[in-house]
Design a protein around this motif. Structure first.
Motif, PDB file in Angstrom:
ATOM      1  N   ALA A 160       0.819  -1.226   0.000  1.00  0.00           N
ATOM      2  CA  ALA A 160       0.000   0.000   0.000  1.00  0.00           C
ATOM      3  C   ALA A 160       0.845   1.266   0.000  1.00  0.00           C
ATOM      4  CB  ALA A 160      -0.951  -0.001   1.202  1.00  0.00           C
ATOM      5  N   GLU A 161       2.048   1.188  -0.531  1.00  0.00           N
ATOM      6  CA  GLU A 161       2.939   2.341  -0.519  1.00  0.00           C
ATOM      7  C   GLU A 161       2.478   3.451  -1.465  1.00  0.00           C
ATOM      8  OE1 GLU A 161       7.088   1.517  -0.841  1.00  0.00           O
ATOM      9  OE2 GLU A 161       7.030  -0.104   0.619  1.00  0.00           O
ATOM     10  N   ALA A 162       1.725   3.088  -2.494  1.00  0.00           N
ATOM     11  CA  ALA A 162       1.208   4.121  -3.399  1.00  0.00           C
ATOM     12  C   ALA A 162       0.259   5.073  -2.676  1.00  0.00           C
ATOM     13  CB  ALA A 162       0.505   3.480  -4.588  1.00  0.00           C
ATOM     14  N   ASN A 163      -0.341   4.600  -1.578  1.00  0.00           N
ATOM     15  CA  ASN A 163      -1.248   5.458  -0.801  1.00  0.00           C
ATOM     16  C   ASN A 163      -0.497   6.631  -0.167  1.00  0.00           C
ATOM     17  OD1 ASN A 163      -3.392   3.779  -1.384  1.00  0.00           O
ATOM     18  ND2 ASN A 163      -3.176   2.580   0.486  1.00  0.00           N
ATOM     19  N   GLU A 164       0.803   6.449   0.066  1.00  0.00           N
ATOM     20  CA  GLU A 164       1.633   7.521   0.618  1.00  0.00           C
ATOM     21  C   GLU A 164       2.305   8.338  -0.480  1.00  0.00           C
ATOM     22  OE1 GLU A 164       3.165   5.817   4.914  1.00  0.00           O
ATOM     23  OE2 GLU A 164       4.464   5.556   3.169  1.00  0.00           O
ATOM     24  N   GLY A 165       2.127   7.900  -1.725  1.00  0.00           N
ATOM     25  CA  GLY A 165       2.811   8.540  -2.826  1.00  0.00           C
ATOM     26  C   GLY A 165       1.869   9.111  -3.858  1.00  0.00           C
ATOM     27  N   VAL A 166       1.808   8.436  -5.025  1.00  0.00           N
ATOM     28  CA  VAL A 166       1.077   8.995  -6.159  1.00  0.00           C
ATOM     29  C   VAL A 166      -0.415   9.174  -5.869  1.00  0.00           C
ATOM     30  CG1 VAL A 166       0.711   6.726  -7.241  1.00  0.00           C
ATOM     31  CG2 VAL A 166       0.715   8.801  -8.649  1.00  0.00           C
ATOM     32  N   LEU A 167      -1.027   8.272  -5.119  1.00  0.00           N
ATOM     33  CA  LEU A 167      -2.462   8.377  -4.847  1.00  0.00           C
ATOM     34  C   LEU A 167      -2.752   9.535  -3.890  1.00  0.00           C
ATOM     35  CD1 LEU A 167      -3.427   4.595  -4.577  1.00  0.00           C
ATOM     36  CD2 LEU A 167      -3.530   6.119  -6.563  1.00  0.00           C
ATOM     37  N   ARG A 168      -1.911   9.701  -2.896  1.00  0.00           N
ATOM     38  CA  ARG A 168      -2.070  10.839  -1.972  1.00  0.00           C
ATOM     39  C   ARG A 168      -1.839  12.161  -2.708  1.00  0.00           C
ATOM     40  NH1 ARG A 168      -1.123  11.080   3.993  1.00  0.00           N
ATOM     41  NH2 ARG A 168      -0.743  13.249   4.582  1.00  0.00           N
ATOM     42  N   LEU A 169      -0.826  12.161  -3.573  1.00  0.00           N
ATOM     43  CA  LEU A 169      -0.538  13.376  -4.344  1.00  0.00           C
ATOM     44  C   LEU A 169      -1.687  13.711  -5.284  1.00  0.00           C
ATOM     45  CD1 LEU A 169       1.419  15.618  -5.171  1.00  0.00           C
ATOM     46  CD2 LEU A 169       2.471  14.003  -6.772  1.00  0.00           C
ATOM     47  N   SER A 170      -2.284  12.706  -5.898  1.00  0.00           N
ATOM     48  CA  SER A 170      -3.412  12.921  -6.802  1.00  0.00           C
ATOM     49  C   SER A 170      -4.593  13.549  -6.065  1.00  0.00           C
ATOM     50  CB  SER A 170      -3.835  11.597  -7.441  1.00  0.00           C
ATOM     51  OG  SER A 170      -4.961  11.769  -8.264  1.00  0.00           O
ATOM     52  N   THR A 171      -4.871  13.047  -4.880  1.00  0.00           N
ATOM     53  CA  THR A 171      -5.966  13.601  -4.077  1.00  0.00           C
ATOM     54  C   THR A 171      -5.689  15.057  -3.713  1.00  0.00           C
ATOM     55  OG1 THR A 171      -6.500  11.430  -3.145  1.00  0.00           O
ATOM     56  CG2 THR A 171      -7.251  13.366  -1.923  1.00  0.00           C
ATOM     57  N   TYR A 172      -4.461  15.338  -3.311  1.00  0.00           N
ATOM     58  CA  TYR A 172      -4.096  16.703  -2.930  1.00  0.00           C
ATOM     59  C   TYR A 172      -4.225  17.653  -4.120  1.00  0.00           C
ATOM     60  CZ  TYR A 172      -1.484  20.544  -0.794  1.00  0.00           C
ATOM     61  OH  TYR A 172      -1.111  21.768  -0.281  1.00  0.00           O
TER      62      TYR A 172
END
Length: 293
Positions: A59-71
């Protein structure tokens, strides 16, 4: 040394930093028409499913690209150009407003390379190499004529010098091992030493983890000394999203760019504070940007 699979880490905060830096650096180099030889020493599988077993387990994408996309969706008017370019390339592999597939460095370079550019990929892992070949072949079907791509199942550290200097005397070399093998730290320096002898004017992008172990903490110091010894300009960008002591997993990483493209520092100066706001999880979140001409 062959157990590492990047599928567990695809789209994490280290990928965000690495790929934004890589893409914008290449964009700046492509302002000149002369072809560029793009080299990835550790190409991985090329494309990764964020819905796959490996990605979901970490679940490392949740701290990376997915979190950035939401922001970014919440702050659409503040997005730096380099971040917008990054998501534009990711969007090519995904349905609208969704990120299910993540492109690795090799795939990103394939997508943005021009007809006059060349791409040299190396991947030694016996499991990832067939996936890399298949993924690149499928992606190549989108291009007519096909782009100039060469893929080898070889050790990127030792093979790199074979491609240098490129015929056009313009090149970008990405060196991004996993560092799971502690020897990788010295192998990075050895590969750089051999490469600089052949091609001193190339742009070398080196990714490194920031960890509390001696070889990891010494690498940036050794890279700085290497650049001083060879009188090479460099750019150092680091991103930390959480405490290295109080939390689990990789908390920070860096990009070391030798012979950085002009204006890359200015772009990262705009991008890095944005990434800290978007990805930062606690008061230990920070960025660092240093350079030497």
């Amino acid at each position: 040394m062959f157990s590492y699979r990047h599928a567990f880490h695809a789209g994490n905060h280290a990928d965000v930093l690495k790929h934004i830096t890589l893409l914008f650096g290449l964009k700046l180099l492509q302002k000149k028409e002369t072809g560029i030889c793009l080299i990835d020493t550790h190409a991985g599988a090329g494309i990764y499913s964020l819905d796959g077993e490996y990605a979901l387990k970490s679940a490392e994408a949740n701290e990376g690209v997915l979190r950035l996309s939401t922001y970014c969706s919440e702050h659409p008017n503040a997005i730096p150009e380099s971040v917008s370019d990054y998501f534009a390339q990711i969007a090519l592999l995904n349905p609208p407003k969704s990120i299910k597939t993540y492109p690795g460095s090799s795939q990103l370079m394939l997508q943005v390379m021009r007809k006059q550019d060349q791409l040299k990929l190396m991947e030694l892992h016996s499991t990832d190499f067939p996936f890399l070949v298949e993924n690149i072949a499928v992606s190549q079907e989108n291009y007519r004529p096909k782009k100039s791509v060469q893929i080898n199942q070889k050790d990127g550290f030792t093979q790199l010098k074979a491609y240098l200097p490129p015929p056009t005397r313009r090149g970008l070399c990405l060196i991004d091992p996993s560092y799971e093998n502690k020897d990788d730290y010295q192998l990075v320096l050895t590969a750089l030493g051999e490469s600089i002898k052949r091609f001193a004017t190339g742009a070398y992008f080196i990714w490194y983890p920031i960890q509390q172990r001696r070889d990891a903490t010494e690498l940036p110091q050794q890279l700085a000394q290497f650049c001083e010894d060879h009188q090479l300009p460099y750019l150092q960008a680091e991103l930390q999203i959480k405490s290295q002591i109080l939390t689990e997993g990789l908390a920070a990483s860096g990009m070391w760019v030798i012979n950085p493209p002009w204006q890359l520092k200015e772009q990262l100066a705009e991008c890095l504070p944005f990434l800290v706001k978007a990805l930062g999880q606690d008061d230990y979140s920070r960025f660092e940007l240093n350079s030497q001409d």
